[in-house]
Write a protein that holds these residues in place. Structure first.
Motif, PDB file in Angstrom:
ATOM      1  N   PHE A  96       0.858  -1.187   0.000  1.00  0.00           N
ATOM      2  CA  PHE A  96       0.000   0.000   0.000  1.00  0.00           C
ATOM      3  C   PHE A  96       0.893   1.235   0.000  1.00  0.00           C
ATOM      4  CE2 PHE A  96      -2.399   3.432   1.872  1.00  0.00           C
ATOM      5  CZ  PHE A  96      -3.640   3.314   1.265  1.00  0.00           C
ATOM      6  N   THR A  97       0.753   2.090  -1.025  1.00  0.00           N
ATOM      7  CA  THR A  97       1.570   3.303  -1.132  1.00  0.00           C
ATOM      8  C   THR A  97       0.875   4.458  -0.423  1.00  0.00           C
ATOM      9  OG1 THR A  97       2.478   2.560  -3.232  1.00  0.00           O
ATOM     10  CG2 THR A  97       2.698   4.906  -2.723  1.00  0.00           C
ATOM     11  N   LEU A  98       1.627   5.142   0.428  1.00  0.00           N
ATOM     12  CA  LEU A  98       1.124   6.291   1.184  1.00  0.00           C
ATOM     13  C   LEU A  98       1.257   7.522   0.295  1.00  0.00           C
ATOM     14  CD1 LEU A  98       2.975   5.275   4.447  1.00  0.00           C
ATOM     15  CD2 LEU A  98       0.533   4.997   3.989  1.00  0.00           C
ATOM     16  N   ASN A  99       0.145   7.939  -0.317  1.00  0.00           N
ATOM     17  CA  ASN A  99       0.222   8.974  -1.347  1.00  0.00           C
ATOM     18  C   ASN A  99      -0.151  10.383  -0.884  1.00  0.00           C
ATOM     19  OD1 ASN A  99      -2.457   8.471  -0.993  1.00  0.00           O
ATOM     20  ND2 ASN A  99      -2.863   7.781  -3.081  1.00  0.00           N
ATOM     21  N   THR A 100      -0.592  10.531   0.365  1.00  0.00           N
ATOM     22  CA  THR A 100      -0.901  11.857   0.892  1.00  0.00           C
ATOM     23  C   THR A 100      -0.449  11.927   2.350  1.00  0.00           C
ATOM     24  OG1 THR A 100      -3.103  11.215   1.664  1.00  0.00           O
ATOM     25  CG2 THR A 100      -2.972  12.144  -0.548  1.00  0.00           C
ATOM     26  N   SER A 101      -0.370  13.126   2.884  1.00  0.00           N
ATOM     27  CA  SER A 101      -0.027  13.252   4.296  1.00  0.00           C
ATOM     28  C   SER A 101      -1.284  13.063   5.134  1.00  0.00           C
ATOM     29  CB  SER A 101       0.598  14.623   4.575  1.00  0.00           C
ATOM     30  OG  SER A 101      -0.315  15.646   4.265  1.00  0.00           O
ATOM     31  N   GLY A 102      -1.084  12.797   6.418  1.00  0.00           N
ATOM     32  CA  GLY A 102      -2.207  12.607   7.318  1.00  0.00           C
ATOM     33  C   GLY A 102      -2.341  11.160   7.751  1.00  0.00           C
ATOM     34  N   PRO A 103      -3.433  10.836   8.461  1.00  0.00           N
ATOM     35  CA  PRO A 103      -3.598   9.488   8.994  1.00  0.00           C
ATOM     36  C   PRO A 103      -4.198   8.504   7.978  1.00  0.00           C
ATOM     37  CG  PRO A 103      -5.373  10.872   9.772  1.00  0.00           C
ATOM     38  CD  PRO A 103      -4.459  11.754   8.967  1.00  0.00           C
ATOM     39  N   PHE A 104      -3.747   7.257   8.057  1.00  0.00           N
ATOM     40  CA  PHE A 104      -4.312   6.141   7.312  1.00  0.00           C
ATOM     41  C   PHE A 104      -4.715   5.092   8.345  1.00  0.00           C
ATOM     42  CE2 PHE A 104      -1.807   8.185   4.100  1.00  0.00           C
ATOM     43  CZ  PHE A 104      -2.451   7.921   2.896  1.00  0.00           C
ATOM     44  N   TYR A 105      -5.902   4.523   8.189  1.00  0.00           N
ATOM     45  CA  TYR A 105      -6.428   3.550   9.144  1.00  0.00           C
ATOM     46  C   TYR A 105      -6.574   2.193   8.458  1.00  0.00           C
ATOM     47  CZ  TYR A 105      -7.743   7.845  11.588  1.00  0.00           C
ATOM     48  OH  TYR A 105      -7.725   9.062  12.204  1.00  0.00           O
ATOM     49  N   PHE A 106      -6.068   1.147   9.118  1.00  0.00           N
ATOM     50  CA  PHE A 106      -6.152  -0.211   8.590  1.00  0.00           C
ATOM     51  C   PHE A 106      -6.649  -1.152   9.685  1.00  0.00           C
ATOM     52  CE2 PHE A 106      -2.699   1.967   6.401  1.00  0.00           C
ATOM     53  CZ  PHE A 106      -3.033   1.774   5.075  1.00  0.00           C
ATOM     54  N   ILE A 107      -7.490  -2.108   9.277  1.00  0.00           N
ATOM     55  CA  ILE A 107      -7.935  -3.150  10.200  1.00  0.00           C
ATOM     56  C   ILE A 107      -7.912  -4.481   9.448  1.00  0.00           C
ATOM     57  CG2 ILE A 107      -9.374  -1.610  11.592  1.00  0.00           C
ATOM     58  CD1 ILE A 107     -11.848  -2.736  10.149  1.00  0.00           C
ATOM     59  N   SER A 108      -7.945  -5.565  10.219  1.00  0.00           N
ATOM     60  CA  SER A 108      -8.095  -6.882   9.620  1.00  0.00           C
ATOM     61  C   SER A 108      -9.484  -6.981   9.018  1.00  0.00           C
ATOM     62  CB  SER A 108      -7.912  -7.963  10.687  1.00  0.00           C
ATOM     63  OG  SER A 108      -8.298  -9.227  10.163  1.00  0.00           O
ATOM     64  N   GLY A 109      -9.593  -7.736   7.927  1.00  0.00           N
ATOM     65  CA  GLY A 109     -10.898  -7.976   7.331  1.00  0.00           C
ATOM     66  C   GLY A 109     -11.738  -8.965   8.125  1.00  0.00           C
ATOM     67  N   VAL A 110     -11.127  -9.568   9.160  1.00  0.00           N
ATOM     68  CA  VAL A 110     -11.840 -10.481  10.057  1.00  0.00           C
ATOM     69  C   VAL A 110     -12.129  -9.699  11.336  1.00  0.00           C
ATOM     70  CG1 VAL A 110     -11.714 -12.672  11.314  1.00  0.00           C
ATOM     71  CG2 VAL A 110     -10.606 -12.452   9.065  1.00  0.00           C
ATOM     72  N   GLU A 111     -13.395  -9.427  11.598  1.00  0.00           N
ATOM     73  CA  GLU A 111     -13.770  -8.541  12.704  1.00  0.00           C
ATOM     74  C   GLU A 111     -13.189  -8.980  14.045  1.00  0.00           C
ATOM     75  OE1 GLU A 111     -17.755  -6.683  14.835  1.00  0.00           O
ATOM     76  OE2 GLU A 111     -17.926  -7.602  12.859  1.00  0.00           O
ATOM     77  N   LYS A 112     -13.227 -10.275  14.355  1.00  0.00           N
ATOM     78  CA  LYS A 112     -12.708 -10.723  15.656  1.00  0.00           C
ATOM     79  C   LYS A 112     -11.192 -10.492  15.751  1.00  0.00           C
ATOM     80  CE  LYS A 112     -12.076 -15.579  14.469  1.00  0.00           C
ATOM     81  NZ  LYS A 112     -12.334 -16.957  14.772  1.00  0.00           N
ATOM     82  N   ASN A 113     -10.484 -10.518  14.621  1.00  0.00           N
ATOM     83  CA  ASN A 113      -9.044 -10.203  14.640  1.00  0.00           C
ATOM     84  C   ASN A 113      -8.819  -8.727  14.947  1.00  0.00           C
ATOM     85  OD1 ASN A 113      -8.711 -12.850  13.884  1.00  0.00           O
ATOM     86  ND2 ASN A 113      -7.775 -12.398  11.905  1.00  0.00           N
ATOM     87  N   CYS A 114      -9.638  -7.872  14.364  1.00  0.00           N
ATOM     88  CA  CYS A 114      -9.526  -6.436  14.634  1.00  0.00           C
ATOM     89  C   CYS A 114      -9.776  -6.162  16.113  1.00  0.00           C
ATOM     90  CB  CYS A 114     -10.515  -5.667  13.765  1.00  0.00           C
ATOM     91  SG  CYS A 114     -10.554  -3.892  14.120  1.00  0.00           S
ATOM     92  N   ILE A 115     -10.794  -6.792  16.673  1.00  0.00           N
ATOM     93  CA  ILE A 115     -11.110  -6.598  18.094  1.00  0.00           C
ATOM     94  C   ILE A 115      -9.937  -7.028  18.968  1.00  0.00           C
ATOM     95  CG2 ILE A 115     -12.620  -7.423  19.959  1.00  0.00           C
ATOM     96  CD1 ILE A 115     -14.877  -7.519  17.793  1.00  0.00           C
ATOM     97  N   ARG A 116      -9.142  -7.992  18.468  1.00  0.00           N
ATOM     98  CA  ARG A 116      -7.980  -8.484  19.222  1.00  0.00           C
ATOM     99  C   ARG A 116      -6.689  -7.755  18.795  1.00  0.00           C
ATOM    100  NH1 ARG A 116      -8.358 -14.513  18.016  1.00  0.00           N
ATOM    101  NH2 ARG A 116      -6.455 -14.631  19.262  1.00  0.00           N
ATOM    102  N   ASN A 117      -6.825  -6.498  18.365  1.00  0.00           N
ATOM    103  CA  ASN A 117      -5.715  -5.566  18.085  1.00  0.00           C
ATOM    104  C   ASN A 117      -4.967  -5.800  16.778  1.00  0.00           C
ATOM    105  OD1 ASN A 117      -6.158  -4.040  20.391  1.00  0.00           O
ATOM    106  ND2 ASN A 117      -4.968  -5.458  21.640  1.00  0.00           N
ATOM    107  N   GLU A 118      -5.597  -6.417  15.800  1.00  0.00           N
ATOM    108  CA  GLU A 118      -4.985  -6.461  14.467  1.00  0.00           C
ATOM    109  C   GLU A 118      -5.495  -5.241  13.707  1.00  0.00           C
ATOM    110  OE1 GLU A 118      -4.408  -9.320  10.560  1.00  0.00           O
ATOM    111  OE2 GLU A 118      -5.500 -10.119  12.273  1.00  0.00           O
TER     112      GLU A 118
END
Length: 197
Positions: A96-118
């Motif tokens: 994934f190329t960071l093409n602008t300044s500022g924040p980018f947010y990413f999570i796992s596509g598996v909801e339970k993984n995201c809840i467990r800090n992925e």
């Protein structure tokens, strides 16, 4: 002569690679997965230790049949919402190329993984080589002078001359410093080549 040209081209390619953008493997040496050790560094702690710039890229490595990466907005990030995303990646080796300044947010596509800090927030530094909208350039003398249809009050006296000192020069930008460094590296590489030959 052919050897010299080949060596010169190889040196130039190496110098361009050194001056280019950086690719970061997300999390450092591990893969994009649920952190197995609760005491290990989180993805956000890893991100805080790095300085991301426009043009840098993130490498997410994960098993494509078990996980994915979602780029989301802040609200979806805060709620681990996998149903609302900006982009979805599921190839197992996502760049994934960071093409602008500022924040980018990413999570796992598996909801339970995201809840467990992925999940990951990456903040890209602003490009200081371009003028910022929050700091407009100083007004030009023409923009400060009144329109010709208005009467201008007379000057207090011809002997008094009001002048303002010129603004200080802007600090060198990161881009110009990179250019100077690159030119120095290039000159050193060519000099070394000429010395060796």
């Amino acid at each position: 002569m052919a050897n010299f040209n080949g060596l010169l081209l190889l040196s130039l390619a190496l110098l361009f690679a050194l001056a280019g953008a950086t690719q970061y493997k997300v999390g450092g040496s591990g893969d994009w997965t649920v952190p197995s050790d609760p005491n290990s560094m989180s993805y956000n702690q890893w991100a805080e230790k790095n300085r991301f710039r426009i043009g840098d890229s993130l490498l997410f490595v994960y098993p494509p049949d078990k996980d994915s990466v979602l780029q989301v907005d802040k609200l979806a990030y805060n709620h681990c919402s996998t149903s609302s995303y900006i982009a979805k990646f599921d190839d197992g080796n996502t760049v994934f190329t960071l093409n602008t300044s500022g924040p980018f947010y990413f999570i796992s596509g598996v909801e339970k993984n995201c809840i467990r800090n992925e999940s990951l927030i990456v903040v890209v530094m602003a490009d200081r080589s371009t003028p910022s909208a929050s700091h407009p350039p100083p007004p030009s003398p023409e923009s400060l002078s009144p329109p010709s249809s208005m009467e201008v009050p007379p000057s207090p006296s011809p002997e008094v001359e009001v002048s303002t000192p010129p603004p200080p020069p802007p600090p060198p930008s990161g881009a110009s410093m990179k250019l100077v460094s690159f030119v120095g590296l290039l000159g050193g590489g060519v000099g070394l080549l000429l010395f060796v030959l």
